[in-house]
Scaffold this active site. Structure first.
Site, PDB file in Angstrom:
ATOM      1  N   HIS A   1       1.376  -3.271   3.101  1.00 45.82           N
ATOM      2  CA  HIS A   1       2.592  -2.918   2.857  1.00 45.82           C
ATOM      3  C   HIS A   1       3.496  -3.899   3.693  1.00 45.82           C
ATOM      4  CE1 HIS A   1       6.665  -0.852   3.486  1.00 45.82           C
ATOM      5  NE2 HIS A   1       6.023  -0.096   2.732  1.00 45.82           N
TER       6      HIS A   1
ATOM      7  N   HIS B   1       3.319   1.903  -4.738  1.00 39.04           N
ATOM      8  CA  HIS B   1       3.124   0.308  -4.245  1.00 39.04           C
ATOM      9  C   HIS B   1       2.097  -0.250  -4.985  1.00 39.04           C
ATOM     10  CE1 HIS B   1       6.393   0.240  -1.521  1.00 39.04           C
ATOM     11  NE2 HIS B   1       5.904   1.099  -0.523  1.00 39.04           N
TER      12      HIS B   1
END
Length: 279
Positions: free
Chosen positions: A150, A212
């Site tokens: 991330h 994501h």
């Protein structure tokens, strides 16, 4: 004394991600039989998204308040984050807010927090070994593996760089980057080109497979990591498995939880700041 465990994850709205969290929950309950286990999601966006789908989830603070109202006195909170970044710092603050001070303030007698995946040097060493052990078995000589985390501008970002350095010492064709931070796909693409890579395996360095992984990493938009690698003339093979689906990573989190849970029985008085254990 009434003990409980709270597991705090970023959160997931995908079937695969939710299944992964359920399996983690089963591992925890097997290790701590008879101890109630609760969950909290630290992502505000994820909680709102799930609420729109009529799925109830709690923030860390709300989950802790519920446990306090249910008369829990000793609570071990385990982070399922990858690094000690901004969301982990918020978690620490939430737990601190729910600790009694001995001067009449409402809160738990004792609350401990287990460290995230990549906290100490030993954690990073173990994670490097786990990452290399779980590379795709179909990988051929000369193939690269690219992991996407991330990322953050928090100082905890440095853990990714340390992990990457340890991994590349053993396999120079394994690259670790993040969506935000010091090493992104823009930094990795020139390395792949310089090494003459023709095929890259693309994997998430995220606890679960969610938006994501499916969109920013493996999606079809021009800015996705998959599209960027393919646009550079390489074949790209995404592997949609989160780190919480691999035993080597899960064991690190569970070891941290074990330390945090045992610390609930410590005879010493709680320190003035949050008891943070598992490092």
């Amino acid at each position: 004394m009434k003990k409980g465990i709270l597991l705090a994850a970023f959160g997931s709205g995908t079937p695969q991600g939710q299944s992964t969290l359920r399996l983690f929950d089963e591992r925890v309950r097997a290790l701590f039989p008879g101890v109630p286990v609760r969950w909290a999601f630290t992502s505000v966006v994820m909680r709102h998204r799930l609420a729109a789908a009529r799925k109830k989830t709690d923030s860390v603070h709300k989950a802790l308040r519920k446990m306090w109202f249910e008369k829990y006195t000793h609570v071990a909170v385990q982070s399922l984050h990858s690094i000690p970044g901004a969301e982990y710092a918020d978690l620490l603050a939430d737990v601190e807010d729910m600790r009694g001070t001995g001067d009449g303030r409402e809160g738990f007698v004792r609350a401990t927090v287990g460290a995230p995946l990549l906290d100490s040097g030993e954690d990073i060493r173990r994670a490097a070994a786990a990452l290399l052990a779980h590379l795709p078995p179909e990988r051929a000589p000369g193939d690269a593996c690219v992991f996407m985390g991330h990322g953050t501008w928090h100082e905890g970002e440095s853990r990714y760089g340390t992990l990457s350095a340890q991994v590349r010492e053993r396999d120079p064709l394994v690259h670790i980057g993040t969506m935000d931070g010091d090493c992104t796909i823009d930094d990795i693409l020139p390395r792949l080109a310089a090494a003459g890579v023709r095929r890259a395996w693309l994997l998430p360095l995220l606890s679960v497979v969610g938006r994501h992984a499916m969109l920013d990493m493996a999606g079809d938009t021009p800015d996705s990591w998959r599209s960027r690698i393919e646009a550079a003339g390489m074949e790209c093979v995404p592997v949609l498995r989160g780190t919480a689906e691999y035993g080597g990573f899960v064991d690190i989190w569970l070891d941290h939880l074990g330390v945090a849970f045992r610390a609930l029985d410590a005879e010493t008085e709680p320190v003035t700041d949050l008891d943070r254990v598992g490092e």
